[in-house]
Design a protein around this motif. Structure first.
Motif, short mmCIF file in Angstrom:
data_model
loop_
_atom_site.label_atom_id
_atom_site.label_comp_id
_atom_site.label_asym_id
_atom_site.label_seq_id
_atom_site.Cartn_x
_atom_site.Cartn_y
_atom_site.Cartn_z
N ARG A 344 0.82 -1.22 0.00
CA ARG A 344 0.00 0.00 0.00
C ARG A 344 0.86 1.26 0.00
NH1 ARG A 344 -4.06 -2.62 3.62
NH2 ARG A 344 -5.81 -3.16 2.25
N LYS A 345 2.04 1.18 0.60
CA LYS A 345 2.88 2.38 0.71
C LYS A 345 4.13 2.29 -0.16
CE LYS A 345 1.31 3.49 5.39
NZ LYS A 345 1.70 3.76 6.79
N THR A 346 4.09 1.40 -1.15
CA THR A 346 5.23 1.28 -2.07
C THR A 346 5.21 2.46 -3.04
OG1 THR A 346 5.28 -1.12 -1.92
CG2 THR A 346 6.29 -0.13 -3.87
N ILE A 347 6.32 3.23 -3.05
CA ILE A 347 6.36 4.42 -3.92
C ILE A 347 7.58 4.43 -4.85
CG2 ILE A 347 5.00 5.90 -2.39
CD1 ILE A 347 7.65 7.01 -1.29
N ASP A 348 8.61 3.65 -4.50
CA ASP A 348 9.80 3.62 -5.35
C ASP A 348 10.47 2.26 -5.25
OD1 ASP A 348 11.07 3.60 -2.87
OD2 ASP A 348 11.53 5.74 -2.92
N ALA A 356 8.42 -6.04 -0.48
CA ALA A 356 8.44 -7.40 -1.04
C ALA A 356 8.89 -8.40 0.03
CB ALA A 356 9.37 -7.47 -2.25
N LEU A 357 9.89 -8.00 0.82
CA LEU A 357 10.37 -8.86 1.91
C LEU A 357 9.32 -9.00 3.01
CD1 LEU A 357 14.04 -7.55 2.14
CD2 LEU A 357 13.31 -9.83 1.39
N ILE A 358 8.58 -7.93 3.29
CA ILE A 358 7.48 -7.99 4.27
C ILE A 358 6.41 -8.97 3.80
CG2 ILE A 358 5.58 -6.67 5.30
CD1 ILE A 358 7.50 -4.22 5.32
N SER A 388 5.20 -19.07 -7.36
CA SER A 388 6.15 -18.08 -7.85
C SER A 388 6.95 -18.63 -9.02
CB SER A 388 7.10 -17.66 -6.71
OG SER A 388 8.12 -16.83 -7.19
N ASN A 389 7.29 -19.91 -8.94
CA ASN A 389 8.11 -20.53 -9.98
C ASN A 389 7.37 -20.64 -11.31
OD1 ASN A 389 10.83 -21.49 -10.12
ND2 ASN A 389 10.01 -23.52 -10.62
N ILE A 390 6.03 -20.80 -11.25
CA ILE A 390 5.25 -20.85 -12.49
C ILE A 390 4.71 -19.47 -12.84
CG2 ILE A 390 4.65 -23.29 -12.17
CD1 ILE A 390 1.86 -22.39 -11.24
N LYS A 391 5.23 -18.44 -12.14
CA LYS A 391 4.94 -17.03 -12.42
C LYS A 391 3.48 -16.67 -12.24
CE LYS A 391 8.85 -16.98 -15.58
NZ LYS A 391 9.35 -16.67 -16.94
N SER A 392 2.86 -17.28 -11.20
CA SER A 392 1.48 -16.94 -10.86
C SER A 392 1.42 -15.92 -9.73
CB SER A 392 0.71 -18.20 -10.43
OG SER A 392 0.52 -19.06 -11.51
N ILE A 393 2.49 -15.79 -8.97
CA ILE A 393 2.57 -14.78 -7.91
C ILE A 393 3.99 -14.24 -7.86
CG2 ILE A 393 0.82 -16.01 -6.52
CD1 ILE A 393 3.12 -16.79 -4.60
N GLY A 394 4.18 -13.15 -7.14
CA GLY A 394 5.51 -12.57 -6.96
C GLY A 394 5.55 -11.75 -5.70
N TRP A 395 6.71 -11.16 -5.42
CA TRP A 395 6.88 -10.44 -4.16
C TRP A 395 6.95 -8.93 -4.34
CZ3 TRP A 395 5.38 -14.25 -1.62
CH2 TRP A 395 5.80 -15.55 -1.94
N ARG A 396 7.57 -8.47 -5.40
CA ARG A 396 7.61 -7.04 -5.68
C ARG A 396 6.25 -6.55 -6.15
NH1 ARG A 396 13.07 -5.12 -7.00
NH2 ARG A 396 11.96 -3.41 -8.02
N LYS A 397 6.06 -5.26 -6.08
CA LYS A 397 4.79 -4.70 -6.57
C LYS A 397 4.69 -4.86 -8.08
CE LYS A 397 1.84 -0.60 -6.42
NZ LYS A 397 1.68 0.79 -5.92
N ASP A 398 5.84 -4.70 -8.75
CA ASP A 398 5.84 -4.77 -10.22
C ASP A 398 6.26 -6.15 -10.73
OD1 ASP A 398 8.47 -4.78 -9.45
OD2 ASP A 398 9.13 -3.28 -10.92
#
Length: 403
Positions: A344-348, A356-358, A388-398
């Protein structure tokens, strides 16, 4: 020396080892059928023995062959087979054991009246003339003197000094003792697959097909461990019905539950574990370093174990494809809610990495459930690594644009 056999063939321990294994597997086979008031022993009074209320006893001798005929069937138990006469001679020694005060005919008969002898072998017994005569004698169609004369005739033609000694010892028993001994002998053709016999017994004990081998493996491990510990301490492996029921029942309970059986990951190595998409993303957000091979291997094993168990449950019919699809979709929703909250507070770029680590940390704390089974944390983590390995989810916002 057999010219067709090398020195390695003649000194190989393989056939001896399989004979010992056959004997122990038969012990398990009889243990599965143990009744109240019975006690079973391995390598104590015989290869196997079963005592019933201290009032009667069954002695088992086990004989195994790896030799087969041209049809792939184990050889017949021949009339002068050393295994046959060595076994009966051994029982003769038990019957007339002076150390147990059985030197007199009276005591021998008294002992035989509460004793049974079983020769169990994978050799084919149906064409053995001696066994046929024993069966006819039990049916009242042959006299004991006829059998004794048949053995005496064999003595004239036998070439093996060892077998000759066995035959002489047997017919040295009094006619009354010999008669009762032959009435108490049974010959069992075990077939060539004792493991299959154990599996059939487990199936009759209401163990589902997909878990029969797991029960067998667990039981074999516990029994072998018990055998090792007892022998190490100068004791014998003797198991009462109560001990069998109380000590080993948990193995059966564990595999009768509706919960899915979670199996360990077999030894498996990946060619390029660092090339896995989920590992690349974890390296990029600074969770692991690219030269931390131990951690990469550990995280990969969590994912592989999850995938292996899902595939096994599906192959065994414990889960259908829809169950697995729903499981993955529910976990994507779990991730989505945590990912959204974390960013929610990711800006850069800096806050993106931190958040992503949180997101990853919170995800790793989730214990997942499939059907009635709560997954351990390594499999729960492995599910998210899989997604994550099949690219269905990820950790970074982008993550979606980037990966």
């Amino acid at each position: 020396m057999d010219a067709d056999k090398t020195l390695y063939d003649l000194t190989s321990a393989d056939t001896k080892i399989i004979g010992f294994d056959f004997q122990y597997f038969y012990f398990i086979y009889k243990l599965l059928d143990l009744r109240e008031s019975q006690t079973i022993g391995y390598e104590v009074k015989d290869d196997i023995h079963i005592e019933i209320d201290d009032s009667s006893i069954i002695f088992f001798q086990l004989k195994h062959t790896t030799q087969k005929n041209i049809n792939g069937v184990p050889n017949n138990l021949a009339d002068l087979d050393k295994d046959l006469w060595k076994t009966i001679s051994h029982w003769t020694d038990i019957i007339s054991d002076e150390h147990n005060n059985r030197s007199s005919e009276y005591e021998q008969i008294k002992f035989l009246e509460k004793t049974q002898f079983i020769l169990a072998t994978n050799k084919k017994v149906s064409k053995n003339n001696f066994i046929s005569k024993i069966n006819r004698f039990k049916d009242g169609k042959l006299e004991i003197l006829d059998i004794k004369k048949w053995i005496e005739d064999k003595l004239k033609s036998v070439k093996s000094v060892e077998t000759k000694c066995y035959l002489e010892k047997i017919i040295s028993l009094s006619i009354n003792v010999l008669s009762l001994l032959f009435k108490q002998i049974e010959f069992i053709d075990t077939g060539d697959n004792i493991i299959n016999s154990i599996q059939k017994t487990l199936r009759r004990m209401m163990i589902v097909e997909s878990r029969i081998n797991d029960v067998f493996s667990s039981l074999l491990f516990e029994l072998k461990k018990d055998f090792f510990e007892k022998v190490l301490n100068g004791k014998h492996q003797i198991i009462t019905y109560d001990e069998w029921h109380n000590r080993y029942i948990k193995i059966f309970q564990n595999y009768r539950t509706n919960k899915l059986l979670i199996r360990p990951l077999p030894k498996k190595s990946l060619c390029n574990p660092i090339e896995q998409p989920f590992i690349k993303e974890l390296i990029e957000i600074g969770e692991i370093k690219k030269d931390d091979f131990a951690e990469i291997a550990a995280l990969s094993s969590h994912m592989l174990r999850l995938e292996m168990n899902l595939n096994r449950w599906h192959d065994d019919g414990e889960l259908v494809s829809d169950d697995i699809r729903i499981f993955h979709n529910n976990n994507k929703l779990v991730w989505k809610n945590i990912h959204k909250k974390s960013h929610r507070k990711t800006i850069d770029k800096n806050t993106d990495t931190n958040n992503a680590l949180i997101c990853l940390d919170e995800i790793r704390g989730k214990e997942l459930r499939i059907e009635e089974t709560l997954l351990p944390i390594d499999l729960s983590n492995g599910e998210f690594y899989h997604l994550s390995n099949i690219k269905s989810i990820g950790w970074r916002k982008d993550w979606e644009d980037k990966y």
